[in-house]
Design an enzyme around this catalytic site. Structure first.
Site, PDB file in Angstrom:
ATOM      1  N   GLY A  35       0.817  -1.208   0.000  1.00 56.56           N
ATOM      2  CA  GLY A  35       0.000   0.000   0.000  1.00 56.56           C
ATOM      3  C   GLY A  35       0.849   1.256   0.000  1.00 56.56           C
ATOM      4  O   GLY A  35       2.017   1.220  -0.401  1.00 56.56           O
ATOM      5  N   LEU A  37       0.451   3.697  -2.013  1.00 54.53           N
ATOM      6  CA  LEU A  37       0.804   3.556  -3.434  1.00 54.53           C
ATOM      7  C   LEU A  37       1.262   4.885  -4.036  1.00 54.53           C
ATOM      8  O   LEU A  37       0.743   5.947  -3.700  1.00 54.53           O
ATOM      9  CB  LEU A  37      -0.412   3.026  -4.209  1.00 54.53           C
ATOM     10  CG  LEU A  37      -0.950   1.686  -3.715  1.00 54.53           C
ATOM     11  CD1 LEU A  37      -2.161   1.267  -4.551  1.00 54.53           C
ATOM     12  CD2 LEU A  37       0.114   0.594  -3.746  1.00 54.53           C
ATOM     13  N   GLY A  40       5.189   4.710  -8.944  1.00 53.85           N
ATOM     14  CA  GLY A  40       5.918   3.481  -9.260  1.00 53.85           C
ATOM     15  C   GLY A  40       4.972   2.283  -9.259  1.00 53.85           C
ATOM     16  O   GLY A  40       4.999   1.440 -10.178  1.00 53.85           O
ATOM     17  N   HIS A  41       4.105   2.223  -8.252  1.00 50.02           N
ATOM     18  CA  HIS A  41       3.124   1.131  -8.207  1.00 50.02           C
ATOM     19  C   HIS A  41       2.159   1.227  -9.400  1.00 50.02           C
ATOM     20  O   HIS A  41       1.789   0.214  -9.995  1.00 50.02           O
ATOM     21  CB  HIS A  41       2.296   1.203  -6.920  1.00 50.02           C
ATOM     22  CG  HIS A  41       3.092   0.994  -5.667  1.00 50.02           C
ATOM     23  ND1 HIS A  41       3.281   1.981  -4.744  1.00 50.02           N
ATOM     24  CD2 HIS A  41       3.723  -0.100  -5.178  1.00 50.02           C
ATOM     25  CE1 HIS A  41       3.989   1.519  -3.732  1.00 50.02           C
ATOM     26  NE2 HIS A  41       4.288   0.258  -3.970  1.00 50.02           N
ATOM     27  N   LYS A 153      13.246  -1.186  -8.265  1.00 50.10           N
ATOM     28  CA  LYS A 153      13.702  -0.366  -7.133  1.00 50.10           C
ATOM     29  C   LYS A 153      14.203  -1.284  -5.993  1.00 50.10           C
ATOM     30  O   LYS A 153      15.211  -1.037  -5.371  1.00 50.10           O
ATOM     31  CB  LYS A 153      12.537   0.516  -6.687  1.00 50.10           C
ATOM     32  CG  LYS A 153      12.505   0.933  -5.250  1.00 50.10           C
ATOM     33  CD  LYS A 153      13.416   2.092  -4.971  1.00 50.10           C
ATOM     34  CE  LYS A 153      13.221   2.706  -3.612  1.00 50.10           C
ATOM     35  NZ  LYS A 153      12.883   1.802  -2.550  1.00 50.10           N
ATOM     36  N   ASP A 154      13.455  -2.371  -5.736  1.00 52.17           N
ATOM     37  CA  ASP A 154      13.876  -3.372  -4.745  1.00 52.17           C
ATOM     38  C   ASP A 154      14.545  -4.508  -5.521  1.00 52.17           C
ATOM     39  O   ASP A 154      13.984  -5.595  -5.666  1.00 52.17           O
ATOM     40  CB  ASP A 154      12.665  -3.869  -3.951  1.00 52.17           C
ATOM     41  CG  ASP A 154      12.057  -2.760  -3.124  1.00 52.17           C
ATOM     42  OD1 ASP A 154      12.601  -2.445  -2.063  1.00 52.17           O
ATOM     43  OD2 ASP A 154      11.037  -2.184  -3.556  1.00 52.17           O
ATOM     44  N   GLN A 157      15.232  -7.891  -3.877  1.00 50.54           N
ATOM     45  CA  GLN A 157      13.952  -8.594  -3.695  1.00 50.54           C
ATOM     46  C   GLN A 157      13.482  -9.219  -5.008  1.00 50.54           C
ATOM     47  O   GLN A 157      13.030 -10.371  -5.040  1.00 50.54           O
ATOM     48  CB  GLN A 157      12.909  -7.607  -3.175  1.00 50.54           C
ATOM     49  CG  GLN A 157      11.481  -8.140  -3.179  1.00 50.54           C
ATOM     50  CD  GLN A 157      10.512  -7.167  -2.545  1.00 50.54           C
ATOM     51  OE1 GLN A 157      10.382  -7.130  -1.344  1.00 50.54           O
ATOM     52  NE2 GLN A 157       9.804  -6.383  -3.342  1.00 50.54           N
ATOM     53  N   SER A 189       9.422   5.945  -3.395  1.00 49.96           N
ATOM     54  CA  SER A 189       9.299   4.941  -2.345  1.00 49.96           C
ATOM     55  C   SER A 189       8.232   5.407  -1.372  1.00 49.96           C
ATOM     56  O   SER A 189       8.105   6.613  -1.114  1.00 49.96           O
ATOM     57  CB  SER A 189      10.641   4.800  -1.601  1.00 49.96           C
ATOM     58  OG  SER A 189      10.441   4.166  -0.355  1.00 49.96           O
TER      59      SER A 189
HETATM   60  O1  PAF Z   1       8.029  -4.622  -2.051  1.00 54.08           O
HETATM   61  C1  PAF Z   1       7.081  -4.702  -1.246  1.00 54.08           C
HETATM   62  O2  PAF Z   1       6.219  -3.832  -1.156  1.00 54.08           O
HETATM   63  C2  PAF Z   1       6.987  -5.920  -0.335  1.00 54.08           C
HETATM   64  O3  PAF Z   1       8.236  -6.358   0.053  1.00 54.08           O
HETATM   65  C3  PAF Z   1       6.144  -7.063  -0.944  1.00 54.08           C
HETATM   66  C4  PAF Z   1       6.769  -7.608  -2.209  1.00 54.08           C
HETATM   67  C5  PAF Z   1       4.740  -6.565  -1.254  1.00 54.08           C
HETATM   68  C6  PAF Z   1       6.036  -8.219   0.057  1.00 54.08           C
HETATM   69  O4  PAF Z   1       5.437  -7.819   1.238  1.00 54.08           O
END
Ligand code: PAF
Length: 281
Positions: A35, A37, A40-41, A153-154, A157, A189
């Site tokens: 959330g 948002l 980027g989202h 960005k991540d 991950q 972010s």
């Molecule tokens: O990048 C994020 O917002 C979080 O790490 C994710 C991938 C939603 C997992 O909780």
């Protein structure tokens, strides 16, 4: 005003929607988020729309990826504003489970990631990738999407999730989305809203320093020397550096003189806000 997307709060409700779409032979993309948002989202949702007929956005601030001393309780929660933004990009469904729905009483399962999870974030947030891996794998199993979208960005991950999906033979494609930036280069972010005006003015030093390092490496400077300069520039601007490193862009292994594509990654504290960023060389 565009109509707000429907909200599913339980696994059963999510599965009902997905089952109906599958019955109509429709493809499904999932955009996992916590959330708060931002553009980027929205870019990820639009990319998801270009891939699949139906787009699910999950909103869940995942407790297992925060250590007790981290910002779980103050992490921004802006659900109504998020729904309004998702209406504009025509998301089909928001999946917003409660912590109890996601982690039922007695929850006892974990995922241990190595490979791309080693070092970088893990050196400073050792709990982080096991928390991400468990919540993301649950989201995948609950939704069974054809595509799942993650922002560059991540970057670590993204690589960890891509590795996990491959290792577990998950039947979906992980789709990376480009990092969205402010005009001065600061990566968007949800945590940028923690910055006071002075910190906000300083924050683009991370991106600037990585850009300068990438340029130096392309011009023949050894990555170690270029990264030492970037680290110094970020520290001199008043940030407390966690890491500023050059890694293999795919495996995230240390370079150790080996060839291959290079990714530059940084994490640093500006006051009480931890910022991360990365770029390709
Ligand atoms: O990048 C994020 O917002 C979080 O790490 C994710 C991938 C939603 C997992 O909780």
């Amino acid at each position: 005003m565009a109509e707000k997307p429907q909200v599913a709060e339980t696994v059963a409700a999510l599965r009902q929607h997905v089952k109906a779409w599958r019955g109509a032979d429709e493809s499904v993309a999932l955009v996992p988020t916590m959330g708060a948002l931002h553009e980027g989202h929205m870019g990820l949702v639009e990319l998801a729309r270009s891939k699949a007929r139906r787009v699910v956005v999950s909103i869940f601030v995942n407790p297992t990826q925060f250590a007790p001393n981290e910002d779980f309780s103050r992490y921004p929660r802006t659900f109504e504003a998020d729904l309004a933004k998702l209406a504009e990009v025509e998301a089909d469904l928001v999946y917003a489970p409660s912590p109890a729905e996601m982690y039922p009483q007695g929850f006892s399962t974990g995922i241990v990631m190595t490979g791309p999870a080693q070092g970088l974030e893990s050196d400073f947030r050792p709990h982080f990738f096991s928390g991400v891996a468990i919540v993301v794998s649950k989201l995948f199993l609950q939704c069974l999407p054809d595509y799942a979208l993650f922002g560059e960005k991540d970057y670590q991950q993204l690589k960890v999730v891509t590795r996990m999906a491959r290792d577990l033979d998950l039947q979906l494609e992980i789709v990376p989305g480009p990092t969205a930036r402010e005009g001065d280069g600061l990566a968007l972010s949800s945590r940028n809203r923690y910055l006071n005006p002075q910190e906000r003015a300083t924050a683009p030093v991370i991106h600037r320093s990585l850009l300068a390092a990438a340029e130096a490496i392309r011009a023949g400077t050894a990555p170690d020397a270029a990264m030492a300069r970037a680290r110094a520039a970020i520290s001199e601007a008043g940030l407390k550096v966690d890491y500023v490193e050059a890694r293999h862009a795919e495996t995230l292994a240390p370079l150790n003189g080996a060839g291959g594509p290079i990714r530059l990654l940084a994490a640093a504290w500006l006051g009480t806000t931890r910022l991360i960023d990365n770029i390709g060389v």
